[in-house]
Design an enzyme around this catalytic site. Structure first.
Site, mmCIF file in Angstrom:
data_model
loop_
_atom_site.group_PDB
_atom_site.id
_atom_site.type_symbol
_atom_site.label_atom_id
_atom_site.label_comp_id
_atom_site.label_asym_id
_atom_site.label_seq_id
_atom_site.Cartn_x
_atom_site.Cartn_y
_atom_site.Cartn_z
ATOM 1 N N LYS A 1 0.843 -1.203 0.000
ATOM 2 C CA LYS A 1 0.000 0.000 0.000
ATOM 3 C C LYS A 1 0.875 1.249 0.000
ATOM 4 O O LYS A 1 0.623 2.202 -0.737
ATOM 5 C CB LYS A 1 -0.932 -0.023 1.230
ATOM 6 C CG LYS A 1 -2.032 -1.066 1.110
ATOM 7 C CD LYS A 1 -2.746 -1.364 2.421
ATOM 8 C CE LYS A 1 -3.708 -2.546 2.205
ATOM 9 N NZ LYS A 1 -4.324 -3.046 3.432
ATOM 10 N N GLN B 1 -5.055 -2.011 9.545
ATOM 11 C CA GLN B 1 -4.823 -3.312 8.922
ATOM 12 C C GLN B 1 -5.344 -4.428 9.837
ATOM 13 O O GLN B 1 -5.067 -4.450 11.036
ATOM 14 C CB GLN B 1 -3.319 -3.500 8.651
ATOM 15 C CG GLN B 1 -2.972 -4.737 7.856
ATOM 16 C CD GLN B 1 -3.519 -4.723 6.424
ATOM 17 O OE1 GLN B 1 -3.658 -3.686 5.794
ATOM 18 N NE2 GLN B 1 -3.839 -5.895 5.908
ATOM 19 N N ASP C 1 -11.479 1.890 3.855
ATOM 20 C CA ASP C 1 -11.804 0.459 3.796
ATOM 21 C C ASP C 1 -13.299 0.244 3.542
ATOM 22 O O ASP C 1 -13.720 -0.860 3.191
ATOM 23 C CB ASP C 1 -11.449 -0.213 5.136
ATOM 24 C CG ASP C 1 -10.229 -1.105 5.038
ATOM 25 O OD1 ASP C 1 -9.969 -1.648 3.956
ATOM 26 O OD2 ASP C 1 -9.551 -1.266 6.068
HETATM 27 N N1 GUN Z 1 -6.737 -7.539 5.941
HETATM 28 C C1 GUN Z 1 -7.060 -8.336 4.894
HETATM 29 N N2 GUN Z 1 -7.846 -7.657 4.023
HETATM 30 C C2 GUN Z 1 -8.014 -6.422 4.532
HETATM 31 C C3 GUN Z 1 -8.719 -5.261 4.078
HETATM 32 O O1 GUN Z 1 -9.368 -5.227 3.037
HETATM 33 N N3 GUN Z 1 -8.636 -4.182 4.899
HETATM 34 C C4 GUN Z 1 -7.947 -4.189 6.067
HETATM 35 N N4 GUN Z 1 -7.948 -3.080 6.796
HETATM 36 N N5 GUN Z 1 -7.288 -5.233 6.509
HETATM 37 C C5 GUN Z 1 -7.315 -6.348 5.742
#
Ligand code: GUN
Length: 287
Positions: free
Chosen positions: A54, A98, A123
């Site tokens: 990211k 996350q 998200d």
């Molecule tokens: N962990 C696995 N997929 C995701 C996601 O789409 N968002 C977040 N914040 N954590 C994750």
């Protein structure tokens, strides 16, 4: 029949390029540099890889990226305080915590995610954004299902009137996918661990989405010949071996199009996150 392989790389590049142009325009026209803060708590190795990706994408696109690393023993209060600080930060337009959180605070995940300002919730997990998606006026939509839809569109796969079957009812993928596909006039069925005669249902699907987190769970006999198969699973079955929820080698002989793992929809998730950061800026400044 051998399926067309829908590789995420080219689609992700297209989406990122369009996000990059939007970032440039926002900078030039409004003198705003979009900013994303990603909070990672603890040392989950998979999460560390995702967060690094990211950060890299932000740098490529000219988005300011702040990675907030917090120790494994972070308390709920400490995390909430950090979110409050980022909610108030003028240069941060998107906030992402996350997942998964460490075991000690995992059961507070909902309260923690709900603390994020819905306008910064890139998200799309906040109940306000979930509600907007369900009622048909989507604002910030979860990145993985949004990426699946974007991929179907970019590949020229029609959705309207199609029978879509989703395996898995998670808040992150299955449920938002239901609403996205329904809003595009597909007829959608959601299957889960208690579904009876699962393969009978999945064999009805023109578009089959697998989002369960079980390696190679979807076998060739569960797929209607000519169906489009979207594999959202990422399962590590050996230190260097990732597989999806679909038995790819068998499914590729039955489907008309299929996403691989790795190299499929996973790449779209980060690209859609970049899009969501741009969207968050626009929502906050009403531009
Ligand atoms: N962990 C696995 N997929 C995701 C996601 O789409 N968002 C977040 N914040 N954590 C994750």
């Amino acid at each position: 029949m051998t399926a067309k392989i829908l590789s995420g790389k080219d689609f992700a590049a297209q989406i990122k390029e369009s996000a990059r142009l939007e970032v440039e325009e926002i900078k030039n026209k409004f003198n705003i540099t979009p900013g994303l803060a990603v909070i990672i708590v603890g040392e989950n190795p998979a999460s560390q890889v995702y967060v690094r990706n990211k950060h890299k994408s932000c740098e490529e696109l000219g988005i300011k990226s702040e990675v907030v690393t917090m120790p494994e023993n972070t308390t709920k209060e400490e995390l909430l305080n950090k979110i409050d600080e980022l909610n108030a930060a003028k240069d941060i337009h998107g906030i992402l915590v996350q997942l998964p959180l460490p075991d000690a605070i995992k059961n507070h995940s909902e309260e923690i995610l709900n603390r994020i300002n819905p306008l910064k919730d890139v998200d799309g997990f906040h109940p306000m954004n979930v509600g907007k998606l369900v009622t048909g006026s989507p604002a910030l939509v979860p990145c993985t299902p949004a990426g699946c839809l974007e991929m179907l569109d970019l590949a020229g796969i029609e959705i309207e009137g199609k029978r879509a079957v989703i395996i898995g009812r998670s808040n992150i993928v299955g449920k938002p996918m239901l609403h996205l596909l329904m809003s595009r006039n597909a007829t959608v069925t959601v299957c889960h661990s208690r579904t009876k005669n699962l393969s009978e249902v999945t064999r009805e699907a023109d578009i089959l989405v697998a989002a369960i987190g079980k390696p190679k769970f979807v076998t060739a006999d569960m797929i209607k010949p000519g169906a489009v198969v979207v594999d959202v699973g990422i399962n590590r079955i050996a230190p260097k071996k990732l597989v999806g929820d679909v038995d790819f080698d068998a499914a590729v002989e039955v489907a008309s199009a299929i996403t691989p793992v790795p190299g499929g929809v996973g790449l779209l998730t980060v690209a859609m996150l970049m899009k969501n950061v741009v969207k968050a800026v626009k929502l906050q400044y009403q531009i």
